[in-house]
Design a protein around this motif. Sequence first.
Motif, short mmCIF file in Angstrom:
data_model
loop_
_atom_site.label_atom_id
_atom_site.label_comp_id
_atom_site.label_asym_id
_atom_site.label_seq_id
_atom_site.Cartn_x
_atom_site.Cartn_y
_atom_site.Cartn_z
N LYS A 1 0.89 37.89 6.47
CA LYS A 1 0.91 37.10 5.25
C LYS A 1 -0.49 37.07 4.62
O LYS A 1 -0.66 37.08 3.41
CB LYS A 1 1.37 35.68 5.59
CG LYS A 1 2.31 35.10 4.53
CD LYS A 1 2.60 33.66 4.81
CE LYS A 1 3.94 33.45 5.50
NZ LYS A 1 4.12 32.04 5.91
N LEU A 2 -1.51 37.06 5.51
CA LEU A 2 -2.88 36.95 5.01
C LEU A 2 -3.48 38.29 4.58
O LEU A 2 -4.56 38.34 4.02
CB LEU A 2 -3.77 36.32 6.09
CG LEU A 2 -3.57 34.82 6.28
CD1 LEU A 2 -4.37 34.34 7.47
CD2 LEU A 2 -3.96 34.06 5.03
N LEU A 3 -2.71 39.34 4.89
CA LEU A 3 -3.25 40.67 4.61
C LEU A 3 -3.62 40.84 3.14
O LEU A 3 -4.74 41.25 2.81
CB LEU A 3 -2.22 41.73 5.03
CG LEU A 3 -2.74 43.16 4.93
CD1 LEU A 3 -3.67 43.45 6.10
CD2 LEU A 3 -1.59 44.16 4.92
N VAL A 4 -2.70 40.49 2.26
CA VAL A 4 -2.94 40.72 0.83
C VAL A 4 -4.11 39.88 0.29
O VAL A 4 -5.05 40.44 -0.28
CB VAL A 4 -1.65 40.51 0.01
CG1 VAL A 4 -1.94 40.55 -1.48
CG2 VAL A 4 -0.63 41.56 0.39
N PRO A 5 -4.14 38.56 0.50
CA PRO A 5 -5.26 37.80 -0.04
C PRO A 5 -6.61 38.19 0.55
O PRO A 5 -7.63 38.12 -0.11
CB PRO A 5 -4.93 36.34 0.30
CG PRO A 5 -3.83 36.39 1.27
CD PRO A 5 -3.10 37.68 1.07
N PHE A 6 -6.61 38.63 1.83
CA PHE A 6 -7.89 38.97 2.44
C PHE A 6 -8.33 40.38 2.11
O PHE A 6 -9.50 40.62 1.81
CB PHE A 6 -7.82 38.77 3.96
CG PHE A 6 -8.17 37.38 4.37
CD1 PHE A 6 -9.46 37.08 4.81
CD2 PHE A 6 -7.23 36.37 4.31
CE1 PHE A 6 -9.80 35.79 5.16
CE2 PHE A 6 -7.55 35.08 4.67
CZ PHE A 6 -8.84 34.78 5.10
N VAL A 7 -7.42 41.30 2.18
CA VAL A 7 -7.79 42.70 1.98
C VAL A 7 -7.76 43.05 0.49
O VAL A 7 -8.53 43.88 0.03
CB VAL A 7 -6.87 43.63 2.79
CG1 VAL A 7 -7.18 45.09 2.54
CG2 VAL A 7 -6.98 43.31 4.27
N GLY A 8 -6.89 42.37 -0.26
CA GLY A 8 -6.71 42.69 -1.68
C GLY A 8 -8.00 42.81 -2.48
O GLY A 8 -8.27 43.87 -3.05
N PRO A 9 -8.81 41.74 -2.53
CA PRO A 9 -10.01 41.80 -3.36
C PRO A 9 -10.92 42.95 -2.97
O PRO A 9 -11.41 43.68 -3.84
CB PRO A 9 -10.70 40.46 -3.09
CG PRO A 9 -9.63 39.56 -2.58
CD PRO A 9 -8.64 40.44 -1.88
N ALA A 10 -11.13 43.12 -1.66
CA ALA A 10 -11.99 44.21 -1.21
C ALA A 10 -11.40 45.55 -1.63
O ALA A 10 -12.12 46.45 -2.05
CB ALA A 10 -12.15 44.14 0.29
N PHE A 11 -10.07 45.63 -1.53
CA PHE A 11 -9.42 46.88 -1.88
C PHE A 11 -9.62 47.19 -3.37
O PHE A 11 -9.90 48.32 -3.75
CB PHE A 11 -7.92 46.79 -1.55
CG PHE A 11 -7.18 48.06 -1.81
CD1 PHE A 11 -7.32 49.15 -0.96
CD2 PHE A 11 -6.36 48.18 -2.93
CE1 PHE A 11 -6.64 50.34 -1.22
CE2 PHE A 11 -5.69 49.36 -3.19
CZ PHE A 11 -5.83 50.44 -2.33
N VAL A 12 -9.51 46.15 -4.19
CA VAL A 12 -9.69 46.35 -5.63
C VAL A 12 -11.12 46.79 -5.92
O VAL A 12 -11.36 47.77 -6.63
CB VAL A 12 -9.34 45.05 -6.41
CG1 VAL A 12 -9.77 45.16 -7.86
CG2 VAL A 12 -7.86 44.77 -6.30
N PHE A 13 -12.07 46.07 -5.33
CA PHE A 13 -13.48 46.44 -5.50
C PHE A 13 -13.72 47.88 -5.07
O PHE A 13 -14.35 48.67 -5.76
CB PHE A 13 -14.36 45.53 -4.63
CG PHE A 13 -14.98 44.41 -5.39
CD1 PHE A 13 -15.89 44.67 -6.43
CD2 PHE A 13 -14.68 43.09 -5.10
CE1 PHE A 13 -16.46 43.64 -7.13
CE2 PHE A 13 -15.24 42.06 -5.80
CZ PHE A 13 -16.14 42.33 -6.82
#
Lengths: 321, 435
Positions: free
Chosen positions: A34-46
């Motif tokens: 569940k936490l994967l998207v909020p945690f990895v998301g921003p870094a992935f976008v950057f």
Amino acid sequence: MSAPTIKRTGRAPAPAQKPERGPGGSSIDRQRRKLLVPFVGPAFVFYTILFIVPAIAAAWISLNEWAGSGPMTFVGFKNYIQVFQDPLFVKSFINTLLLLFVVGAVIFILAFAMTLVLRDMAGKKVVRNVIFFPHLVNALVFGVLAGFIFNPGGMVNTLLKPFGVTESPAWLAQDNIFPLIMATMVATTTGYFTTILMAGVDRIPPYFYEDCALAGATAFQRLRYVILPLTWDVFGTCAVLWTISSIKIFEIIWVFGGSSGAGIPPTQSWTTAVYTYVTAFSGQSTPAYGAATASAIISLALVSVLVVLLRRAMRRDAIEF
Amino acid sequence: MSTTFRFSKTLAVLAGAALALTACGGGATTGAGAKDGGTVTYWSMWKVGEPQQKVIADAITDFEKQTGATVKVQWQGRSNTTKLVPALNTNNVPDIVDGAYAKLAPVLGNTGEALPLTDAYATVVDGKKVSDLIPSKYLAASNIKGADGQPWMLPYSLSSDAIWFNAAKNPGLVTAPPANWDGFMALLNKEKAAGQVPLAADGDIAGYNSAWFSNLVIHSEGPGSFAKIAADKTGAAWDSPAVLAAAQKVQQLAQGGYLINGYNASKWPAQQQAWANGGAELLLNGSWIPTETGTYAAKGFQYSSFPFPGVTGRPAMARADFVGWAIPKKAKNPALAQKLAAFMLNKKYQDAYGTRALVLPIRADALTAPEMATVKKALDNATEVYQADDGVTFPGYTTKVYWPIDDELFLGKINATQFVAKMKTAQIAYWKAQG
């Protein structure tokens, strides 16, 4: 002692993580997903915006002839052919590999040796700081210092004079600059990796050493059967770090030769990073962004291949203790 | 690959932060309110505190007062042209930049990104048109003209070179300098015989080393001749006896024991420092040398110079590299930028360049400092001018082909015949790769 599954310890960067075997049964696993998207998301976008997109753009530019502004002409793989046929690029490439392998080997041999010596030494914290210090100093300082130390009328030659050395070696001759840079890299980087390796060695429980002592193991056997296996993941991480950073070595070469930036370093000391920079930004001629990015893409490919190979070669099951 | 990923992630965050910071910096300089006279953005090659910066800053203050315009100036330093390249692909383009010809040509002039400065050249300053203020022999150097025949650069000062010496120690050279290469060699031999070290050179600066060969070719074959040799795709131009003769002269210097021992293994500015402290008699270098070595020169050092030895029967020549302004085609306020450029050519500021900044102003009627007197005289007497390395800017030619091989010649590793052969081979390969 060795466990088949890999457990994340959270201390050192984790080794390549395999997909979880049992598809998420426990609630912790579900929470994790569940936490994967909020945690990895921003870094992935950057990461995508700042690295993936520019990398794709670079790949496109490398297929064109372009002065950095103005019209772009598509030339296919011409830039790559041109770069590979350029003896200077080949020379720069060899220098990059020399830094990676020769300097790397020396650094790790020294770092391991120092780790062993420092482990039992009194005042090891002080010593550790002292050997780490050169890593904090800007490469520019070493470049400028090189002049003071190795110029014909510099420190080394002045010190050698009382010993009757009047015909001292031409330290800063074009052919000698690269070996000097290699030596400087060893001096500045060994402390850094020693510190990381020591952190790994320090967490080995003392009873293993007591065991060794009881079994009458020599220092070498202790290294071979205790220290190396138990610090293997730390060592692997260090090797990857060195691979990545060695391929980007630039500023020390720029300031060591070529008069601290007033000129361009002699071609004998170029690495692929310097080659790329000169091709795009020498300021002395029309920028060739196509050829420069082609050279950069080749370096990127080199890093990727080497890191994958290294991870594969270093792959061991992590040992829990 | 989680390690690399993490590592890159950290980098990504750092890069993001850096980007945000840069964005803030940019916002601060472009956000100020403009006055009625319009706004012009200026990226300067000078840094705050440099003598040239002070002169330009004064001129800008006067310009703002007189016209009511706002000049947003960024003192970026020498990297301004490097920063210009990526900026040209965005909307954040400066209205005016300054720099040396060798730096502006590759990014603006040769790529067709520079605005023709027809209006600036037509402006009347101190009662004369700008085109008349600048000595025609400098304007005749065709390489500041774009494809449309209009100049894209407005020079405000010149850099030149000369063979420098201490007049306090060698007063004889002021009155009777060597007239040609043989005279120059005789001078070197005389000094060597007298137990002096005749010549200094910072051998790690390829651009200084190449000045010998380039100048020798240009003085014997005329301005533009070296550029022609470099442009020859067949490499046959290197077979010319004149080229070999020039290379032999460089070889003579390198292998004749005239230079300070260890010039081939030292780091700039060690050799020019040694020269300024009496370690050698002569130094071939730029017109900036009195400013650059002034702080560490021996007590009572009197800067004087004589021109690079010419060839008897050839017209008097001098190196004249432009430092000046250019305006990108994408500039938002090109009219005001041209006005500013022309304004800064007022005699008041030109005099200040000469007397306060100790450089060579472009206007022939501007004052110059005593240190520059001999170079100024050589420039005034010259009927033909040329640029450093003959203004060659083919991508990578200078840095990857010419300089490395010329270094080998000047540092005494190869002889003239080997040099010519190597250059020929490398040049053929270069042009073949260029396609």
